[in-house]
Scaffold this active site. Sequence first.
Site, PDB file in Angstrom:
ATOM      1  N   VAL A  88     -23.998  31.719  -6.407  1.00 11.88           N
ATOM      2  CA  VAL A  88     -24.380  30.522  -7.634  1.00 11.88           C
ATOM      3  C   VAL A  88     -23.282  29.672  -7.222  1.00 11.88           C
ATOM      4  O   VAL A  88     -22.644  29.354  -8.289  1.00 11.88           O
ATOM      5  CB  VAL A  88     -24.463  31.366  -8.786  1.00 11.88           C
ATOM      6  CG1 VAL A  88     -25.941  31.844  -9.042  1.00 11.88           C
ATOM      7  CG2 VAL A  88     -23.528  32.166  -9.140  1.00 11.88           C
ATOM      8  N   HIS A  89     -22.868  29.025  -6.367  1.00 13.42           N
ATOM      9  CA  HIS A  89     -21.934  28.061  -5.996  1.00 13.42           C
ATOM     10  C   HIS A  89     -21.465  27.377  -6.995  1.00 13.42           C
ATOM     11  O   HIS A  89     -20.349  27.330  -7.623  1.00 13.42           O
ATOM     12  CB  HIS A  89     -22.150  27.150  -4.775  1.00 13.42           C
ATOM     13  CG  HIS A  89     -22.751  27.823  -3.703  1.00 13.42           C
ATOM     14  ND1 HIS A  89     -21.867  28.578  -2.954  1.00 13.42           N
ATOM     15  CD2 HIS A  89     -23.945  27.844  -3.143  1.00 13.42           C
ATOM     16  CE1 HIS A  89     -22.438  28.806  -2.035  1.00 13.42           C
ATOM     17  NE2 HIS A  89     -24.095  28.554  -2.000  1.00 13.42           N
ATOM     18  N   ASP A  90     -22.186  26.364  -7.983  1.00 10.78           N
ATOM     19  CA  ASP A  90     -21.907  25.365  -8.673  1.00 10.78           C
ATOM     20  C   ASP A  90     -21.288  26.016 -10.193  1.00 10.78           C
ATOM     21  O   ASP A  90     -20.580  25.701 -10.575  1.00 10.78           O
ATOM     22  CB  ASP A  90     -22.767  24.338  -9.148  1.00 10.78           C
ATOM     23  CG  ASP A  90     -23.224  23.723  -7.726  1.00 10.78           C
ATOM     24  OD1 ASP A  90     -22.480  23.907  -6.949  1.00 10.78           O
ATOM     25  OD2 ASP A  90     -24.125  23.079  -7.918  1.00 10.78           O
TER      26      ASP A  90
END
Length: 311
Positions: free
Chosen positions: A236-238
């Site tokens: 869930v990079h961001d």
Amino acid sequence: MARAVMIDCDPGIDDMMALLTICASPELDLRGVTSVGGNVGIELTTRNARSVLALAGRGDIPVAAGAARSLVRGPAGDKDGAHGDGGLGGIVLPEPPGSADARPAAEFLAATVAAASDPVTLFAVGPLTNVALFYALHPQVAARLERLVVMGGSIGAGNMTPAAEFNVWFDPEAAHRVLTDPGVSVPTTLVPLDVTRRTGLGDADLGVLAKSGRIGALTAQALGGYRHGLGAVTPVHDAVAVLALLHPELMTMRPARIHVDTGYGPSRGSTVVDFGSDAGDGPVVEVVVDADVRAVADALLDRVTSLDLQV
């Protein structure tokens, strides 16, 4: 008092998670959202940002569309289609009421930051085109930012090429302007791929989301599509960039200088993260080099699962 924030994004499934996390955080006062072409085209990223805000009960937050293409090379796009044709993993959200703000993103950022009585922190979790334009066109206003938090770049391998992470690969010239030669002095935190790709949600986490209510179920559905082929966890990079501001105690950070390859060879879009001495050119950036991945996942789950109780 809640901290004033804005977010520049290209929704995108992980951008959806970042937006929901901000909306679920009473410590943050979201003043506006800007969209940029990246994971999908600008029309979809703008619509998706507005639809996610409406889903979270925050359809009152203004959204302004920004750059549809990179500064120099034009459209690139999500070559592997990881986010699906619509950008949100195949889920369908209602068309939000009203319309986007008519101002271009750089102008909207400048007007909102200038009008704020307290300093604004800007999350930049897509290609950095809008931020580079904001810095270039309104340097005195940009210098009023309290902090810029960027999801992008990598210390090691990339995810679009062996050398380059997607957000920087999409617009290396913009990343160079923001991270290497900004022209303004803005405290900056970089949350690179090396940390975000291993900070994600597993099957049990997606199950918790799916059972938490309508918002959680739609989020779990989107993330489930994103997970395909990614291994043990869904990154869930961001959203990790949002947690870097909310819970810095869960992150390990080191100061560094960032060099962005803007050439036209195989390393275009790569980021060289120089942890060497303080001597040298370019600004010093706080780089997240490690995180308590389980604690970050738990914090994200706590916030997003609370949204169905708030809406």
